[in-house]
Design a protein around this motif. Structure first.
Motif, PDB file in Angstrom:
ATOM      1  N   LYS A   1      96.769  30.354  23.944  1.00  0.00           N
ATOM      2  CA  LYS A   1      97.961  31.024  23.436  1.00  0.00           C
ATOM      3  C   LYS A   1      99.236  30.227  23.722  1.00  0.00           C
ATOM      4  O   LYS A   1     100.131  30.122  22.896  1.00  0.00           O
TER       5      LYS A   1
ATOM      6  N   ASN B   1      97.710  30.651  13.108  1.00  0.00           N
ATOM      7  CA  ASN B   1      98.005  31.940  13.727  1.00  0.00           C
ATOM      8  C   ASN B   1      98.018  33.003  12.649  1.00  0.00           C
ATOM      9  O   ASN B   1      98.207  32.697  11.474  1.00  0.00           O
TER      10      ASN B   1
ATOM     11  N   ASP C   1      94.893  30.537  18.625  1.00  0.00           N
ATOM     12  CA  ASP C   1      94.846  31.452  19.760  1.00  0.00           C
ATOM     13  C   ASP C   1      93.364  31.681  20.105  1.00  0.00           C
ATOM     14  O   ASP C   1      92.495  30.974  19.603  1.00  0.00           O
TER      15      ASP C   1
END
Length: 233
Positions: free
Chosen positions: A159, A79, A137
């Motif tokens: 997500k 991330n 993501d």
């Protein structure tokens, strides 16, 4: 084997230096708060001295801490989070495993395929083997970088599956508020490297643990910290 930490030409005992550095990197404390906590113990030291100790000894301690053994069954979660440095946007890219252990992180000015490739290459070099699965993501740069760097690894882009990586940014956000902003890219990179190494050591794996197991984990962590700081048992 890393050489022993040297405290030559420092008038304060190693125990005080190591304790100040531990306070600064283990908790979201400002330098002035660390100064105040030391004063409560009768130790008179300026916050600038604490800063110098953190810069000098923090990276050295972190290098001496044991890292978690990598496995081909690991799941990497990646991330990125925006960080404003001197008024300009940068991105902190971070990778954690299935237990929330921080594997690596890097500050970059880009949020594109080139940046994603860079962290994947760093991870492969540091871990020595690819993971079983890569969770990210929906940023397209991850998919492009994975196809070029580790095409055989199973990808997941969702997500909702990546909350563990997103949550790993929370401690840094707390520190960012205490620091009232970050001024230098290099300073942030050095700080997060030590901060995450200390956090990896002291925070138990994200599984159900009894209070006793958690207590024993932290006692073991403190013993390892003292060993890294070259303190007598």
């Amino acid at each position: 084997m890393n050489q022993s930490v040297s405290y030559k030409r420092h008038r304060f005992p190693p125990q005080i230096i190591a304790h100040a550095v531990w306070l600064y990197f283990r908790f979201p404390l400002s330098l002035r708060l660390v100064e105040e906590m030391l004063l409560e113990r009768g130790i008179i030291v300026s916050y600038e001295t604490v800063r110098r100790w953190a810069l000098k000894f923090g990276p050295d301690y972190a290098r001496r801490l044991k890292r978690k053994r990598p496995s081909r069954r690991d799941v990497w979660r990646l991330n990125e989070v925006v960080v404003t440095i001197a008024g300009e946007k940068h991105w902190l890219w971070r990778a954690v495993d299935q237990d929330g252990y921080v594997l690596d992180e890097i500050v970059q000015s880009r949020r594109d395929t080139k940046a994603a490739k860079r962290i994947l290459k760093r991870l492969l070099k540091k871990q020595g083997c690819p993971p079983r699965r890569l969770i990210t993501d929906k940023l397209g740069s991850y998919a492009s970088a994975r196809r070029q760097i580790m095409p055989s690894v199973e990808p997941r882009a969702h997500k909702g599956l990546n909350s563990r990586a997103e949550n790993s940014h929370v401690p840094l956000r707390k520190r960012e508020r205490v620091m009232q902003g970050i001024r230098f890219v290099g300073g942030l990179q050095q700080y997060v490297s030590v901060f995450s190494a200390v956090r990896n050591l002291f925070v138990p794996p994200r599984t159900r643990r009894s209070a006793l197991a958690t207590h024993l984990h932290r006692r073991t962590a403190m013993a390892e910290w003292k060993g890294a700081a070259n303190l007598a048992a």
